[in-house]
Motif scaffolding. Sequence first.
Motif, PDB file in Angstrom:
ATOM      1  N   MET A 123       0.768  -1.220  -0.489  1.00 18.88           N
ATOM      2  CA  MET A 123      -0.224  -0.405  -0.395  1.00 18.88           C
ATOM      3  C   MET A 123       0.576   1.407   0.359  1.00 18.88           C
ATOM      4  SD  MET A 123      -2.834   0.597   2.929  1.00 18.88           S
ATOM      5  CE  MET A 123      -3.988   2.163   2.994  1.00 18.88           C
ATOM      6  N   GLU A 124       0.838   1.843  -0.886  1.00 18.03           N
ATOM      7  CA  GLU A 124       1.368   3.324  -0.872  1.00 18.03           C
ATOM      8  C   GLU A 124       1.015   4.026  -0.208  1.00 18.03           C
ATOM      9  OE1 GLU A 124       1.438   7.215  -4.322  1.00 18.03           O
ATOM     10  OE2 GLU A 124       0.550   5.708  -3.953  1.00 18.03           O
ATOM     11  N   GLN A 125       2.227   4.608   0.439  1.00 17.35           N
ATOM     12  CA  GLN A 125       2.862   5.833   1.804  1.00 17.35           C
ATOM     13  C   GLN A 125       2.461   7.257   1.789  1.00 17.35           C
ATOM     14  OE1 GLN A 125       3.225   5.146   4.970  1.00 17.35           O
ATOM     15  NE2 GLN A 125       3.164   3.226   4.630  1.00 17.35           N
ATOM     16  N   PRO A 126       1.026   7.739   2.386  1.00 14.87           N
ATOM     17  CA  PRO A 126       0.674   8.809   2.166  1.00 14.87           C
ATOM     18  C   PRO A 126       1.934   9.875   1.972  1.00 14.87           C
ATOM     19  CG  PRO A 126       0.097   8.085   4.243  1.00 14.87           C
ATOM     20  CD  PRO A 126       0.986   7.205   3.179  1.00 14.87           C
ATOM     21  N   THR A 127       1.582  11.191   1.181  1.00 10.10           N
ATOM     22  CA  THR A 127       1.963  11.850   1.212  1.00 10.10           C
ATOM     23  C   THR A 127       2.613  13.334   2.360  1.00 10.10           C
ATOM     24  OG1 THR A 127       1.829  12.477  -1.179  1.00 10.10           O
ATOM     25  CG2 THR A 127       2.690  14.536   0.171  1.00 10.10           C
ATOM     26  N   THR A 128       3.902  13.046   2.665  1.00 11.66           N
ATOM     27  CA  THR A 128       3.886  13.593   4.084  1.00 11.66           C
ATOM     28  C   THR A 128       3.911  15.243   3.496  1.00 11.66           C
ATOM     29  OG1 THR A 128       5.067  12.074   5.394  1.00 11.66           O
ATOM     30  CG2 THR A 128       5.548  14.481   6.114  1.00 11.66           C
ATOM     31  N   VAL A 129       3.392  16.575   4.446  1.00 13.84           N
ATOM     32  CA  VAL A 129       3.253  17.781   4.242  1.00 13.84           C
ATOM     33  C   VAL A 129       3.946  18.858   4.968  1.00 13.84           C
ATOM     34  CG1 VAL A 129       1.757  19.512   3.272  1.00 13.84           C
ATOM     35  CG2 VAL A 129       1.707  16.972   1.755  1.00 13.84           C
ATOM     36  N   LEU A 130       4.188  19.736   5.191  1.00 11.73           N
ATOM     37  CA  LEU A 130       4.804  20.579   6.070  1.00 11.73           C
ATOM     38  C   LEU A 130       3.795  22.386   5.579  1.00 11.73           C
ATOM     39  CD1 LEU A 130       6.674  20.937   8.341  1.00 11.73           C
ATOM     40  CD2 LEU A 130       7.924  22.229   6.842  1.00 11.73           C
ATOM     41  N   VAL A 131       3.038  22.152   7.020  1.00 13.55           N
ATOM     42  CA  VAL A 131       2.540  23.323   6.622  1.00 13.55           C
ATOM     43  C   VAL A 131       3.513  23.786   7.624  1.00 13.55           C
ATOM     44  CG1 VAL A 131       1.071  24.419   7.243  1.00 13.55           C
ATOM     45  CG2 VAL A 131       0.661  22.251   6.293  1.00 13.55           C
TER      46      VAL A 131
ATOM     47  N   PRO B 203      -6.514  21.219   9.243  1.00 12.67           N
ATOM     48  CA  PRO B 203      -7.373  19.704   8.659  1.00 12.67           C
ATOM     49  C   PRO B 203      -7.436  18.979   8.216  1.00 12.67           C
ATOM     50  CG  PRO B 203      -7.485  21.789  10.860  1.00 12.67           C
ATOM     51  CD  PRO B 203      -6.800  22.346   9.660  1.00 12.67           C
ATOM     52  N   VAL B 204      -8.226  20.023   7.001  1.00  3.36           N
ATOM     53  CA  VAL B 204      -8.517  19.970   6.060  1.00  3.36           C
ATOM     54  C   VAL B 204      -7.537  18.479   5.393  1.00  3.36           C
ATOM     55  CG1 VAL B 204      -8.955  20.086   3.365  1.00  3.36           C
ATOM     56  CG2 VAL B 204      -9.924  21.740   5.535  1.00  3.36           C
ATOM     57  N   LEU B 205      -6.391  18.996   5.215  1.00  3.07           N
ATOM     58  CA  LEU B 205      -4.967  18.164   4.689  1.00  3.07           C
ATOM     59  C   LEU B 205      -5.008  17.007   5.372  1.00  3.07           C
ATOM     60  CD1 LEU B 205      -2.242  20.300   4.090  1.00  3.07           C
ATOM     61  CD2 LEU B 205      -3.891  19.434   2.331  1.00  3.07           C
ATOM     62  N   VAL B 206      -5.229  16.987   6.825  1.00  2.00           N
ATOM     63  CA  VAL B 206      -5.198  15.817   8.003  1.00  2.00           C
ATOM     64  C   VAL B 206      -6.551  15.118   7.395  1.00  2.00           C
ATOM     65  CG1 VAL B 206      -5.601  14.736   9.828  1.00  2.00           C
ATOM     66  CG2 VAL B 206      -3.968  16.620   9.607  1.00  2.00           C
ATOM     67  N   GLU B 207      -7.659  15.562   7.401  1.00  2.00           N
ATOM     68  CA  GLU B 207      -8.548  14.686   6.836  1.00  2.00           C
ATOM     69  C   GLU B 207      -8.681  14.034   5.279  1.00  2.00           C
ATOM     70  OE1 GLU B 207     -13.018  16.124   5.586  1.00  2.00           O
ATOM     71  OE2 GLU B 207     -12.459  17.441   6.588  1.00  2.00           O
ATOM     72  N   ARG B 208      -7.826  14.577   4.097  1.00  2.00           N
ATOM     73  CA  ARG B 208      -7.594  13.916   2.650  1.00  2.00           C
ATOM     74  C   ARG B 208      -6.672  12.576   3.019  1.00  2.00           C
ATOM     75  NH1 ARG B 208      -8.187  18.514  -1.613  1.00  2.00           N
ATOM     76  NH2 ARG B 208     -10.005  19.564  -0.777  1.00  2.00           N
ATOM     77  N   GLY B 209      -6.525  12.665   4.251  1.00  2.00           N
ATOM     78  CA  GLY B 209      -5.526  11.556   4.964  1.00  2.00           C
ATOM     79  C   GLY B 209      -4.060  11.336   4.215  1.00  2.00           C
ATOM     80  N   LEU B 210      -3.998  12.734   4.377  1.00  2.00           N
ATOM     81  CA  LEU B 210      -2.338  13.194   4.409  1.00  2.00           C
ATOM     82  C   LEU B 210      -1.344  12.896   5.365  1.00  2.00           C
ATOM     83  CD1 LEU B 210      -2.366  16.221   2.038  1.00  2.00           C
ATOM     84  CD2 LEU B 210      -1.620  13.478   1.014  1.00  2.00           C
ATOM     85  N   GLN B 211      -0.450  12.723   5.541  1.00  2.00           N
ATOM     86  CA  GLN B 211       0.796  12.834   7.200  1.00  2.00           C
ATOM     87  C   GLN B 211       1.272  14.436   7.087  1.00  2.00           C
ATOM     88  OE1 GLN B 211       1.135  11.039   8.812  1.00  2.00           O
ATOM     89  NE2 GLN B 211       0.503   9.400   7.718  1.00  2.00           N
TER      90      GLN B 211
ATOM     91  N   GLY C 122      12.272  14.110   5.777  1.00  2.00           N
ATOM     92  CA  GLY C 122      11.387  13.204   5.332  1.00  2.00           C
ATOM     93  C   GLY C 122      10.132  13.833   4.361  1.00  2.00           C
ATOM     94  N   VAL C 123      10.024  15.088   4.625  1.00  2.00           N
ATOM     95  CA  VAL C 123       8.904  16.238   3.803  1.00  2.00           C
ATOM     96  C   VAL C 123       8.625  15.725   2.346  1.00  2.00           C
ATOM     97  CG1 VAL C 123       7.974  18.013   3.376  1.00  2.00           C
ATOM     98  CG2 VAL C 123       8.183  17.390   5.554  1.00  2.00           C
ATOM     99  N   GLU C 124       7.580  16.117   1.175  1.00  2.00           N
ATOM    100  CA  GLU C 124       7.456  15.141   0.738  1.00  2.00           C
ATOM    101  C   GLU C 124       7.044  16.975  -0.234  1.00  2.00           C
ATOM    102  OE1 GLU C 124       6.389  11.119  -0.015  1.00  2.00           O
ATOM    103  OE2 GLU C 124       5.732  12.160   1.385  1.00  2.00           O
ATOM    104  N   VAL C 125       5.925  17.379   0.732  1.00  2.00           N
ATOM    105  CA  VAL C 125       5.931  18.795   0.105  1.00  2.00           C
ATOM    106  C   VAL C 125       5.493  19.902   0.740  1.00  2.00           C
ATOM    107  CG1 VAL C 125       3.441  20.104  -0.642  1.00  2.00           C
ATOM    108  CG2 VAL C 125       4.207  17.432  -1.752  1.00  2.00           C
ATOM    109  N   ALA C 126       6.287  20.932   1.148  1.00  3.23           N
ATOM    110  CA  ALA C 126       5.819  22.121   2.079  1.00  3.23           C
ATOM    111  C   ALA C 126       4.980  23.101   1.644  1.00  3.23           C
ATOM    112  CB  ALA C 126       7.419  22.209   2.233  1.00  3.23           C
ATOM    113  N   ILE C 127       4.313  23.490   1.858  1.00  2.00           N
ATOM    114  CA  ILE C 127       3.338  25.056   2.170  1.00  2.00           C
ATOM    115  C   ILE C 127       4.035  25.771   2.980  1.00  2.00           C
ATOM    116  CG2 ILE C 127       0.518  25.495   1.935  1.00  2.00           C
ATOM    117  CD1 ILE C 127      -0.211  22.487   1.575  1.00  2.00           C
TER     118      ILE C 127
END
Length: 303
Positions: free
Chosen positions: A1-9, A22-30, A64-69
């Motif tokens: 199973m593919e790991q969810p994307t890790t996002v730093l806000v 909260p929106v990103l957490v609800e979408r299943g992102l780390q 370990g972060v893949e996407v940074a906002i």
Amino acid sequence: MEQPTTVLVTGATGFVGRRLVPVLVERGLQVRAMTRRPESYDGLGVPVGADVADEAALARALAGVEVAIYLVHSLDHHDFETRDAAAARTFGRVAAEAGVRQIIYLGGLGADDEELSPHLRSRREVEGLLGEAGVPVTVLRAAIVVGHGGISWELTRQLIKRLPAMIVPRWTSTRTQPIALDDIIRYLAGVIDHPDALGQVFEVGGPEQMTYVDMLTVASEVANGRSVPVVPVPVLTPRLSSYWLSFVTDIDVVTGRNLIDSMSTEVVVTDHRIRQVVPGEPLSYREAVQRALAERLREGQTV
């Protein structure tokens, strides 16, 4: 199973960040919520302590972060241009070293060929500096974001609440294109890991192009059930305007001056490509105002 994307806000406790997490957490992102005071963070996601001026702390936060906002700015400082440039350059470099594959930045609208205000010029500079080390940057350029707790919206709300009539300077006839906070959140979440968003600059806004007088009028109708009389005057310099705002609102003079400097520049959407990447109709200004006021009431505050 593919790991969810890790996002730093970054700015996870700020106006936009605390609604986005909260929106990103609800979408299943780390989600990692970056804040300077992680011990007091009580929101969703994993709190990480870091400051954009601290390279070592940033390296730990971005590991370990893949996407940074990136939702950071220093508008309340006299030297905000220097501060924001240094922070963006550092963040972009550390993100590249950490292997981040996308940075998402909320910037400011305004035509590239115009003489931009220091505030908008700084936002444009940050766009380039974030990607200087090689990480693809996705930029969302917006004008005023309408939502409870936003500085620009607070100016509007306090003016229509506290003044029976308003004497306004010429810059209030400048056109802008306000956008609802809910739509900003939708766009930020929608461009994460989207292949058509990498390295792209998008303009985002609500459906209406309005003057600041129009915005004050509609906001007053929603909040007060009536329009506030508005009397334009030919001479009211940005400096005088900032003192006027600090007198009738709780916005400090420095922040007010930096915002007002930008309000003489027309900021409207001319490129609608974001609709192809993140489909959906944006909310009207009136509905954005209604939602902002409703959230304020839910928090137990008066309109």
